[in-house]
Design a protein around this motif. Structure first.
Motif, short mmCIF file in Angstrom:
data_model
loop_
_atom_site.label_atom_id
_atom_site.label_comp_id
_atom_site.label_asym_id
_atom_site.label_seq_id
_atom_site.Cartn_x
_atom_site.Cartn_y
_atom_site.Cartn_z
N LYS A 64 0.83 -1.21 0.00
CA LYS A 64 0.00 0.00 0.00
C LYS A 64 0.86 1.25 0.00
N GLY A 65 0.49 2.18 -0.87
CA GLY A 65 1.24 3.43 -0.96
C GLY A 65 2.44 3.35 -1.87
N ARG A 66 2.82 2.14 -2.29
CA ARG A 66 3.98 1.98 -3.18
C ARG A 66 3.58 1.43 -4.56
N PHE A 67 2.60 0.55 -4.59
CA PHE A 67 2.18 -0.09 -5.83
C PHE A 67 0.81 0.45 -6.26
N THR A 68 0.60 0.50 -7.57
CA THR A 68 -0.68 0.92 -8.11
C THR A 68 -1.09 -0.04 -9.22
N ILE A 69 -2.29 -0.58 -9.10
CA ILE A 69 -2.83 -1.46 -10.13
C ILE A 69 -3.80 -0.65 -10.98
N SER A 70 -3.79 -0.91 -12.28
CA SER A 70 -4.71 -0.22 -13.17
C SER A 70 -5.04 -1.13 -14.34
N ARG A 71 -6.00 -0.72 -15.12
CA ARG A 71 -6.37 -1.48 -16.29
C ARG A 71 -6.82 -0.54 -17.40
N ASP A 72 -6.65 -1.00 -18.63
CA ASP A 72 -7.11 -0.26 -19.79
C ASP A 72 -7.91 -1.26 -20.62
N ASN A 73 -9.21 -1.20 -20.49
CA ASN A 73 -10.05 -2.18 -21.18
C ASN A 73 -9.99 -2.04 -22.70
N ALA A 74 -9.74 -0.83 -23.17
CA ALA A 74 -9.64 -0.63 -24.62
C ALA A 74 -8.42 -1.34 -25.20
N LYS A 75 -7.40 -1.51 -24.37
CA LYS A 75 -6.18 -2.17 -24.82
C LYS A 75 -6.07 -3.61 -24.32
N ASN A 76 -7.09 -4.08 -23.63
CA ASN A 76 -7.05 -5.43 -23.04
C ASN A 76 -5.78 -5.62 -22.22
N ALA A 77 -5.55 -4.69 -21.31
CA ALA A 77 -4.31 -4.73 -20.55
C ALA A 77 -4.53 -4.33 -19.10
N ALA A 78 -3.67 -4.88 -18.26
CA ALA A 78 -3.61 -4.49 -16.86
C ALA A 78 -2.17 -4.17 -16.52
N TYR A 79 -2.00 -3.34 -15.50
CA TYR A 79 -0.67 -2.86 -15.17
C TYR A 79 -0.45 -2.89 -13.66
N LEU A 80 0.81 -3.00 -13.29
CA LEU A 80 1.18 -2.86 -11.89
C LEU A 80 2.39 -1.93 -11.83
N GLN A 81 2.16 -0.72 -11.38
CA GLN A 81 3.24 0.24 -11.19
C GLN A 81 3.82 0.03 -9.80
N MET A 82 5.10 -0.24 -9.74
CA MET A 82 5.76 -0.53 -8.47
C MET A 82 6.83 0.52 -8.20
N ASN A 83 6.64 1.28 -7.14
CA ASN A 83 7.59 2.31 -6.75
C ASN A 83 8.24 1.96 -5.42
N SER A 84 9.34 2.62 -5.14
CA SER A 84 10.06 2.42 -3.87
C SER A 84 10.26 0.94 -3.58
N LEU A 85 10.75 0.23 -4.56
CA LEU A 85 10.91 -1.22 -4.42
C LEU A 85 11.89 -1.57 -3.32
N LYS A 86 11.60 -2.70 -2.66
CA LYS A 86 12.42 -3.19 -1.57
C LYS A 86 12.92 -4.60 -1.91
N PRO A 87 14.01 -5.03 -1.30
CA PRO A 87 14.49 -6.40 -1.55
C PRO A 87 13.42 -7.46 -1.27
N GLU A 88 12.56 -7.21 -0.31
CA GLU A 88 11.52 -8.19 0.00
C GLU A 88 10.42 -8.26 -1.06
N ASP A 89 10.46 -7.37 -2.04
CA ASP A 89 9.53 -7.46 -3.17
C ASP A 89 10.02 -8.45 -4.22
N THR A 90 11.21 -8.98 -4.05
CA THR A 90 11.76 -9.93 -5.01
C THR A 90 10.89 -11.18 -5.08
N ALA A 91 10.44 -11.52 -6.29
CA ALA A 91 9.54 -12.66 -6.49
C ALA A 91 9.25 -12.80 -7.97
#
Length: 122
Positions: A64-91
């Protein structure tokens, strides 16, 4: 039937940003709820963020506060914007689609991408 392909993973340093893209093929993408999951070695797959067909969102407390999920139905796409990444986000990050309007558990998602590796170095 929905086919999903993720892209955008990579190796970054702590504090950097990445955007993951999920390209969907198939019919009625706009009617599916979408989710981003991740799985680190030796750990269970966990929900990172979800977005309903109507655009409502859910985030795990850890992102929360670092990642943002969004979608663009016209493009049949979803996105995950990840900011302030941490080592524990490794996966490995997976995009998934559910016929439900909204879902937070993996069993509710019938369609999955192949995954994309995100590695965050300290």
């Amino acid at each position: 039937q929905v086919q999903l392909v993720e892209s955008g993973g990579g190796l970054v340093q702590a504090g950097d940003s990445l955007r993951l893209d999920c390209a969907a093929s198939g019919r009625s993408f706009s009617s599916y709820g979408m989710g981003w999951f991740r799985q680190a070695p030796g750990k269970e797959r966990e929900l990172v963020a979800a977005i309903s067909s109507g655009g409502s969102t859910y985030y795990a407390d850890s992102v929360k506060g670092r990642f943002t999920i969004s979608r663009d139905n016209a493009k049949n796409a979803a996105y995950l914007q990840m900011n302030s990444l941490k080592p524990e986000d490794t996966a490995v990050y997976y995009c998934a689609a559910t016929a439900a309007v909204f879902a937070t558990t993996p069993v509710r998602y019938a369609y999955w991408g192949q995954g994309t590796q995100v590695t965050v170095s300290s």
